[in-house]
Design an enzyme around this catalytic site. Sequence first.
Site, PDB file in Angstrom:
ATOM      1  N   GLU A 103       0.863  -1.230  -0.096  1.00 27.06           N
ATOM      2  CA  GLU A 103       0.152  -0.033   0.064  1.00 27.06           C
ATOM      3  C   GLU A 103       0.922   1.162  -0.078  1.00 27.06           C
ATOM      4  OE1 GLU A 103      -2.844  -0.694  -0.771  1.00 27.06           O
ATOM      5  OE2 GLU A 103      -3.047  -2.688  -0.172  1.00 27.06           O
ATOM      6  N   THR A 104       0.818   1.641  -1.084  1.00 22.18           N
ATOM      7  CA  THR A 104       1.840   2.832  -1.421  1.00 22.18           C
ATOM      8  C   THR A 104       1.337   3.933  -2.358  1.00 22.18           C
ATOM      9  OG1 THR A 104       3.637   1.208  -1.277  1.00 22.18           O
ATOM     10  CG2 THR A 104       4.204   3.195  -2.361  1.00 22.18           C
TER      11      THR A 104
END
Length: 568
Positions: free
Chosen positions: A374-375
């Site tokens: 998650e970026t």
Amino acid sequence: MLSLGVFAQDDLPAPTTPAAPTTPPREQARSMIVTQYGIVATSQFLASQAGAKMLESGGNAIDAAIAANAVVGLTQPYVNGMGGDLFAIIYEAKTGKVYGLNSSGWTPKALTIEYLKERKVEKIDPRGVHTITVPGCVAGWDALRKRFGTKSFPELLESAVFYSEHGFPLPEIGARSWITQLLINKPGYRETYMPGGVRPRLGDVFKNPALGESLRQVAAKGRDGYYKGKLAESMVKFLREQGGAHTLEDFAEFEPEWVEPISTTYRGWQVYELPPNGQGVAALSMLNIMENFPLKDYGHNSAAALHVMIEAKKLAYADMARYVGDPRFGPVPVAQMLSKDLGKQRAKTIDMDKASCKVLPTDLSAYLDAHGRETIYMSAIDKEGNIVSLIQSNYSGYGTGMVAPGAGFSFHNRGAGFELTSGKPNSLAGRKRPLHTIIPAFMRKDELAIGFGIMGGWNQSQAHAQFVANVVDFGMNVQMALEAARFTKGTFEGCDVQMESRVADAVRQELARRGHVVTPLGGFATAMGNGEAVMRDAKRGVNFAGSDPRTDGAAIPEQPATQSLKQR
């Protein structure tokens, strides 16, 4: 009278002979942004707009990137924010130099394998307090601003503070991603992201005044507004209440690191990544292996081309997992891992008719001297051609989901990947940075320079290699290279691979015949990550940009200053 370029069917002249096509058929959903001025491309349109606004106020690409990143932290808290880390590659147009910034945080000094054993901890809880390294995001903003920026923090954070305090309506993908049920009982999570105990829906206006106040602390005091003083004291007190080993010194003494980017060539292009503790070396290793196969002749997303790339992924990732850690704690054989000879040797191990379900890392003894998803990814370019390729992350969704009282942001869980066995490159130690998944990238050839990246945990290196192949082998523009159907393999062993359904069924069947266990996903699957790209054509003085349709993103150009035409 019809407008220029608009014809009714009956107005068209009757064709005489079939016209030869002048351009290839269109195979992309969005057009590139093309301008002589700057562009900001992010995964959230309000952030892109904030960055473009910064360019319009006289800021450069670095200023725009910081302003946009601050807004993304508010509008996409499920993937990034002030509680996470940051990496960036900067291309300075006037000198042609490429710079790297590693602003990934370290563990608390007291957090060691022995510390955990004394407390009967045998395995790190992937969402627990021991995964929280000192967040590097704000220190990264500070380092970028001081070295390359032109604007003050109050100017850079103005849009983010405004939206925090006045709110913004949740867009489509953002609304779907907003709440993670797994974290609902984490301290501070519900209060921050579910105001009134209700999950925000599409179009609901979300406000985060606590985040606005944290941003105001940074605007007033710079990096010290985060790593020292009231906010730092509140964060450390909270973390220790959760059982953490964090101290005020761990925060106050943290500094990001300017690093020399690593690179390889791929069919005449120079491709850059950041060195360990990140995974970028795996993307370059993949390219070194792929270069030994005629991918262009195989055809884009053909069974042969995909087979090569999937097998190259397994080989490159096996080496990365074996050798990469924080280089401050032990040497990482980057030069050996990037040797063209090693790429050729690894390529020879690929059986074109059979997938390998178990690959071993290279024994580098012959090459050495005797001595997570998650970026966010975003890129910015200004009218001078300076480029910022920036990535920022919480690691798993909201990270730990823990929010200190009054902070307005969740802490990442970047330390979840540490090993509790001593003597390995990624073994836990005090003040150590973990093996990192987030990587920005850059590539150039002759007068062309491209800042690009694709987020998504261990998806990133393999997605970078696919993007490069799309541009170099298959002649795609940056928008089409982002949109094209991708594969991803989140595991390091086995023959499993996920693939978007836009890859032809016959191709997927042929891959299955070769031994790949293919799981088809939607046409634009979030598992493939999402990316952005900006490109400079220095010969013509024109900038281009693309934005991935797999998220709420947009590439937004700078509006140049104009003079009023009103009568005076």
